[in-house]
Design an enzyme around this catalytic site. Structure first.
Site, PDB file in Angstrom:
ATOM      1  N   LYS A 192      32.096  48.112  39.179  1.00 58.94           N
ATOM      2  CA  LYS A 192      32.549  49.841  38.971  1.00 58.94           C
ATOM      3  C   LYS A 192      31.084  50.073  38.658  1.00 58.94           C
ATOM      4  O   LYS A 192      30.548  50.057  37.912  1.00 58.94           O
ATOM      5  CB  LYS A 192      33.130  50.606  38.071  1.00 58.94           C
ATOM      6  CG  LYS A 192      33.348  51.747  37.991  1.00 58.94           C
ATOM      7  CD  LYS A 192      33.020  52.344  37.277  1.00 58.94           C
ATOM      8  CE  LYS A 192      32.831  52.730  35.600  1.00 58.94           C
ATOM      9  NZ  LYS A 192      31.637  53.892  36.465  1.00 58.94           N
ATOM     10  N   GLY A 204      25.731  48.453  29.818  1.00 59.20           N
ATOM     11  CA  GLY A 204      25.232  49.591  29.205  1.00 59.20           C
ATOM     12  C   GLY A 204      24.818  50.893  27.843  1.00 59.20           C
ATOM     13  O   GLY A 204      24.243  49.747  27.507  1.00 59.20           O
ATOM     14  N   SER A 205      25.585  51.510  27.309  1.00 68.10           N
ATOM     15  CA  SER A 205      25.023  51.710  26.037  1.00 68.10           C
ATOM     16  C   SER A 205      25.793  51.495  24.881  1.00 68.10           C
ATOM     17  O   SER A 205      26.578  50.414  25.008  1.00 68.10           O
ATOM     18  CB  SER A 205      25.020  52.919  26.202  1.00 68.10           C
ATOM     19  OG  SER A 205      26.546  53.159  26.422  1.00 68.10           O
ATOM     20  N   THR A 206      24.590  50.771  23.783  1.00 65.22           N
ATOM     21  CA  THR A 206      25.707  50.343  22.560  1.00 65.22           C
ATOM     22  C   THR A 206      27.046  51.105  22.423  1.00 65.22           C
ATOM     23  O   THR A 206      27.999  50.123  22.200  1.00 65.22           O
ATOM     24  CB  THR A 206      24.578  49.914  22.213  1.00 65.22           C
ATOM     25  OG1 THR A 206      23.527  49.203  21.870  1.00 65.22           O
ATOM     26  CG2 THR A 206      25.221  49.536  20.265  1.00 65.22           C
ATOM     27  N   GLU A 207      27.385  52.267  22.544  1.00 70.95           N
ATOM     28  CA  GLU A 207      28.308  52.993  21.981  1.00 70.95           C
ATOM     29  C   GLU A 207      29.746  52.940  22.979  1.00 70.95           C
ATOM     30  O   GLU A 207      30.033  51.764  23.048  1.00 70.95           O
ATOM     31  CB  GLU A 207      27.456  54.699  22.310  1.00 70.95           C
ATOM     32  CG  GLU A 207      28.775  55.465  22.159  1.00 70.95           C
ATOM     33  CD  GLU A 207      27.674  56.977  22.204  1.00 70.95           C
ATOM     34  OE1 GLU A 207      26.939  56.399  23.039  1.00 70.95           O
ATOM     35  OE2 GLU A 207      29.377  57.593  22.349  1.00 70.95           O
ATOM     36  N   GLY A 257      29.258  50.386  24.607  1.00 75.14           N
ATOM     37  CA  GLY A 257      29.509  48.630  24.640  1.00 75.14           C
ATOM     38  C   GLY A 257      31.692  47.804  23.550  1.00 75.14           C
ATOM     39  O   GLY A 257      31.678  47.384  24.186  1.00 75.14           O
ATOM     40  N   GLU A 276      25.854  43.614  28.019  1.00 71.53           N
ATOM     41  CA  GLU A 276      24.633  43.614  27.792  1.00 71.53           C
ATOM     42  C   GLU A 276      23.978  45.323  27.651  1.00 71.53           C
ATOM     43  O   GLU A 276      24.200  46.129  28.023  1.00 71.53           O
ATOM     44  CB  GLU A 276      23.192  43.523  29.274  1.00 71.53           C
ATOM     45  CG  GLU A 276      22.433  42.593  28.827  1.00 71.53           C
ATOM     46  CD  GLU A 276      21.211  44.318  29.283  1.00 71.53           C
ATOM     47  OE1 GLU A 276      21.133  45.303  28.628  1.00 71.53           O
ATOM     48  OE2 GLU A 276      21.194  44.189  30.747  1.00 71.53           O
ATOM     49  N   CYS A 312      16.482  48.987  29.844  1.00 67.57           N
ATOM     50  CA  CYS A 312      17.267  48.068  27.955  1.00 67.57           C
ATOM     51  C   CYS A 312      15.868  47.483  27.112  1.00 67.57           C
ATOM     52  O   CYS A 312      16.222  47.546  26.663  1.00 67.57           O
ATOM     53  CB  CYS A 312      18.488  47.819  28.478  1.00 67.57           C
ATOM     54  SG  CYS A 312      18.097  46.655  29.329  1.00 67.57           S
ATOM     55  N   GLU A 330      17.103  55.007  20.700  1.00 67.02           N
ATOM     56  CA  GLU A 330      17.133  54.562  22.051  1.00 67.02           C
ATOM     57  C   GLU A 330      16.518  55.863  22.785  1.00 67.02           C
ATOM     58  O   GLU A 330      17.688  56.079  22.478  1.00 67.02           O
ATOM     59  CB  GLU A 330      18.039  53.838  22.863  1.00 67.02           C
ATOM     60  CG  GLU A 330      17.615  53.219  23.783  1.00 67.02           C
ATOM     61  CD  GLU A 330      18.924  52.454  24.597  1.00 67.02           C
ATOM     62  OE1 GLU A 330      19.809  51.666  24.290  1.00 67.02           O
ATOM     63  OE2 GLU A 330      18.159  51.300  25.391  1.00 67.02           O
TER      64      GLU A 330
HETATM   65  P1  ADP Z   1      24.301  54.998  29.890  1.00 65.67           P
HETATM   66  O1  ADP Z   1      24.160  55.229  28.977  1.00 65.67           O
HETATM   67  O2  ADP Z   1      23.209  53.847  30.551  1.00 65.67           O
HETATM   68  O3  ADP Z   1      24.726  56.130  30.468  1.00 65.67           O
HETATM   69  P2  ADP Z   1      26.740  53.402  30.190  1.00 65.67           P
HETATM   70  O4  ADP Z   1      26.899  52.737  28.649  1.00 65.67           O
HETATM   71  O5  ADP Z   1      27.560  55.639  29.569  1.00 65.67           O
HETATM   72  O6  ADP Z   1      25.460  54.112  29.898  1.00 65.67           O
HETATM   73  O7  ADP Z   1      27.975  53.880  31.345  1.00 65.67           O
HETATM   74  C1  ADP Z   1      26.934  52.219  31.448  1.00 65.67           C
HETATM   75  C2  ADP Z   1      28.963  52.496  32.799  1.00 65.67           C
HETATM   76  O8  ADP Z   1      29.660  52.737  32.017  1.00 65.67           O
HETATM   77  C3  ADP Z   1      28.495  53.777  33.709  1.00 65.67           C
HETATM   78  O9  ADP Z   1      29.332  52.762  34.906  1.00 65.67           O
HETATM   79  C4  ADP Z   1      29.808  54.072  33.221  1.00 65.67           C
HETATM   80  O10 ADP Z   1      31.262  55.039  34.214  1.00 65.67           O
HETATM   81  C5  ADP Z   1      30.644  53.063  32.385  1.00 65.67           C
HETATM   82  N1  ADP Z   1      31.079  53.765  31.387  1.00 65.67           N
HETATM   83  C6  ADP Z   1      31.262  55.060  30.644  1.00 65.67           C
HETATM   84  N2  ADP Z   1      32.814  54.750  29.467  1.00 65.67           N
HETATM   85  C7  ADP Z   1      33.129  53.696  29.777  1.00 65.67           C
HETATM   86  C8  ADP Z   1      34.266  53.516  28.939  1.00 65.67           C
HETATM   87  N3  ADP Z   1      34.993  53.778  28.052  1.00 65.67           N
HETATM   88  N4  ADP Z   1      34.731  52.312  29.382  1.00 65.67           N
HETATM   89  C9  ADP Z   1      34.734  51.662  30.206  1.00 65.67           C
HETATM   90  N5  ADP Z   1      33.174  52.281  31.660  1.00 65.67           N
HETATM   91  C10 ADP Z   1      33.099  53.159  31.027  1.00 65.67           C
END
Ligand code: ADP
Length: 498
Positions: free
Chosen positions: A195, A247-250, A252, A269, A303, A400
């Site tokens: 995805k 993606g983000s720690t939140e 994650g 990561e 990152c 960040e």
């Molecule tokens: P960024 O802060 O870099 O935008 P995110 O962590 O929000 O990164 O998003 C990174 C990826 O995780 C994207 O593909 C996003 O659609 C997906 N994503 C966002 N929220 C969720 C979730 N609750 N569960 C799974 N995937 C998610």
């Protein structure tokens, strides 16, 4: 399609792909979402819509996971020899090279990044990683284990593919992050549902076409497009064996929770706030150029961006002047223009967030050495920014930012423990760099830094063979190198009583 590009910069192939109808790849077929819904994809250089892609709902995720399950459990993929898998992965690398300019242009339009960087790094490094991982197919082995229990035994381990993998990637390196994930998964013999981020789904869809052209069996690679809800449906799916996320720690943390239902294997990561530590004996010209690219590359949307600089007070002013000079030389503009060094940041949301940090930094008393504001009047451009004399209480130092913004602080003590304490004063632990000519200092400090990668006289340099990942809240697991294979395999012990 609405791409305001000067004629000649977008090749016919990239233009044709961008203008085509976009569908998702499920079980070897290109399909719309079952709901028929789509969402729009925007050009960060002007905020206008480029195209739209399907919005996958839970039923689409179910279909994609079923296709990946079928391909893993019953398809030809897992019966192939390691060499046959290796040949396919290498062929995919060759095709990425063949379509490299087209892919770089699509990436540049979708993400905003300089097309030169997209070709060299996103596509180029992706090709290298596929070739490196193609080599691993034939080298995934177990061990013979001497047993001590009574009797005569022959025992060994097998390293088997973990199964169906959900791979969720962000928007900062859309194609490259996809390849970081699929290359070791394919080498190990797993199947994948990818995805891409909702901001940048386009190169993942083109990658699906190229994977088909390379001859991968149907269902080995599936791609679904959608936002966090689509991601969450994948993460919670009971038939997925492993989740890999960048993606983000939140988010994650949500991934870790969401995976608990069937205790999926998880690798994540996540974010960073990486320090660049400059000693007074460093080669200043090299350090100025290197620390600047350590933060400004990809408009700071890395990152491992070196977003905190600790420089000895004796060279602090010189470094600040040098960084300001480097920043002034960086050409800001649309990524497709051949001389662009810094493109727009990805979205209105990120643009607003970064501007919020710029305001917060000024309000908290940081000195603006250069930048500190948007560039131009349309699109999401931010001037490369250096904040000096910041302190660890400021949000710009703690959080960040994910933009071209660095916070610099002088230190005046040569005690490596104290320097390490400052550098490690963050919830993150992804990367760090040390700039010095004294290798004894470099080695000693490297041991004290709590981060997954420590560079010396460099920052951001990744390699296909070098494990990459985070300490602390920067993540679990290591990508690239042998460690990446471990993420996609599990060990089975076989003990035979003779
Ligand atoms: P960024 O802060 O870099 O935008 P995110 O962590 O929000 O990164 O998003 C990174 C990826 O995780 C994207 O593909 C996003 O659609 C997906 N994503 C966002 N929220 C969720 C979730 N609750 N569960 C799974 N995937 C998610």
């Amino acid at each position: 399609m609405n791409i305001a590009v000067p004629p000649g910069l977008l090749g016919a192939e990239a233009a044709a792909f961008l203008q085509s109808k976009h569908q998702m790849l499920i079980g070897g077929k290109w399909v719309d979402g079952q709901s028929g819904k789509t969402f729009d994809v925007f050009d960060p250089a002007n905020g206008r819509k480029i195209t739209s892609v399907p919005e996958a709902d839970k039923s689409d995720v179910d279909r994609a996971v079923a296709a990946a399950r079928q391909a893993f459990d019953h398809g030809p993929w897992t019966k192939m020899t390691p060499t046959e898998r290796s040949v396919l992965i290498w062929r995919l690398a060759d095709l990425l090279d063949k379509y490299g300019d087209e892919l770089a242009q699509i990436e540049s339009v979708d993400n905003g990044k300089p097309v030169r960087d997209a070709r060299a790094v996103d596509v180029g490094f992706g090709i290298d990683l596929l070739r490196y991982m193609a080599g691993w197919c034939t080298k995934i082995t177990g061990d013979v284990i001497p047993m001590s229990v009574p009797g005569e035994w022959h025992a060994y381990t097998l390293r088997e593919p973990v199964g169906v993998c959900a791979q969720i990637v962000p928007w900062n390196f859309p194609l490259l992050m996809s390849i970081w994930k699929i290359a070791p998964a394919f080498a190990a013999g797993c199947t994948v549902v990818l995805k891409p981020a909702e901001q940048t789904p386009l190169t993942a869809l083109r990658l699906g076409q190229i994977i088909q052209e390379a001859g991968f069996p149907d269902g080995v690679f599936n791609v679904v497009t959608g936002d966090g809800r689509t991601g969450a449906a994948l993460v919670e799916h009971p038939d997925v064996d492993k989740v890999a996320f960048t993606g983000s720690t939140e988010v994650g943390k949500l991934i870790v929770k969401g995976s608990a239902g069937n205790l999926k294997k998880v690798s994540v990561e996540l974010g960073g706030k990486s320090p660049q530590i400059v000693f007074p004996d460093a080669d200043m010209d090299h350090t100025i150029a290197g620390t600047a690219s350590g933060i400004f590359f990809n408009a700071g949307q890395c990152c491992t961006a070196g977003s905190r600089i600790y420089a000895h007070k004796s060279i602090f002013d010189k470094l600040m002047a040098g960084l300001a000079d480097e920043a002034s030389k960086l050409k800001i503009g649309r990524g497709l223009l051949p001389d662009t060094n810094i493109g727009p940041v990805i979205s209105q949301e990120q643009f607003d967030k970064i501007n919020g940090y710029l305001e917060a930094g000024k309000r908290d008393g940081a000195e603006v050495v250069t930048g500190g504001e948007r560039w131009g009047s349309e699109g999401y451009f931010i001037k490369p920014t250096v904040f000096a004399h910041t302190n660890p209480q400021m949000s710009v130092v703690r959080e960040e930012i994910f933009g071209p913004v660095v916070c610099a602080m002088p230190y005046d003590d040569d005690d490596l423990d104290k320097i390490a304490l400052e550098a490690n004063n963050t919830q993150f632990g992804l990367g760090a760099s040390i700039w010095t000519r004294d290798m004894s200092v470099a080695h000693k400090l490297a041991r004290k830094i709590k981060a997954g990668t420590v560079w010396v006289n460099s920052h951001l340099t990744n390699d296909v063979a070098l494990p990459f990942g985070g300490f602390k809240q920067s993540g679990w697991g290591r990508e690239m190198g042998r460690e990446a294979i471990e993420l996609y395999t599990q060990v089975k012990s076989v003990a035979i009583r003779l």
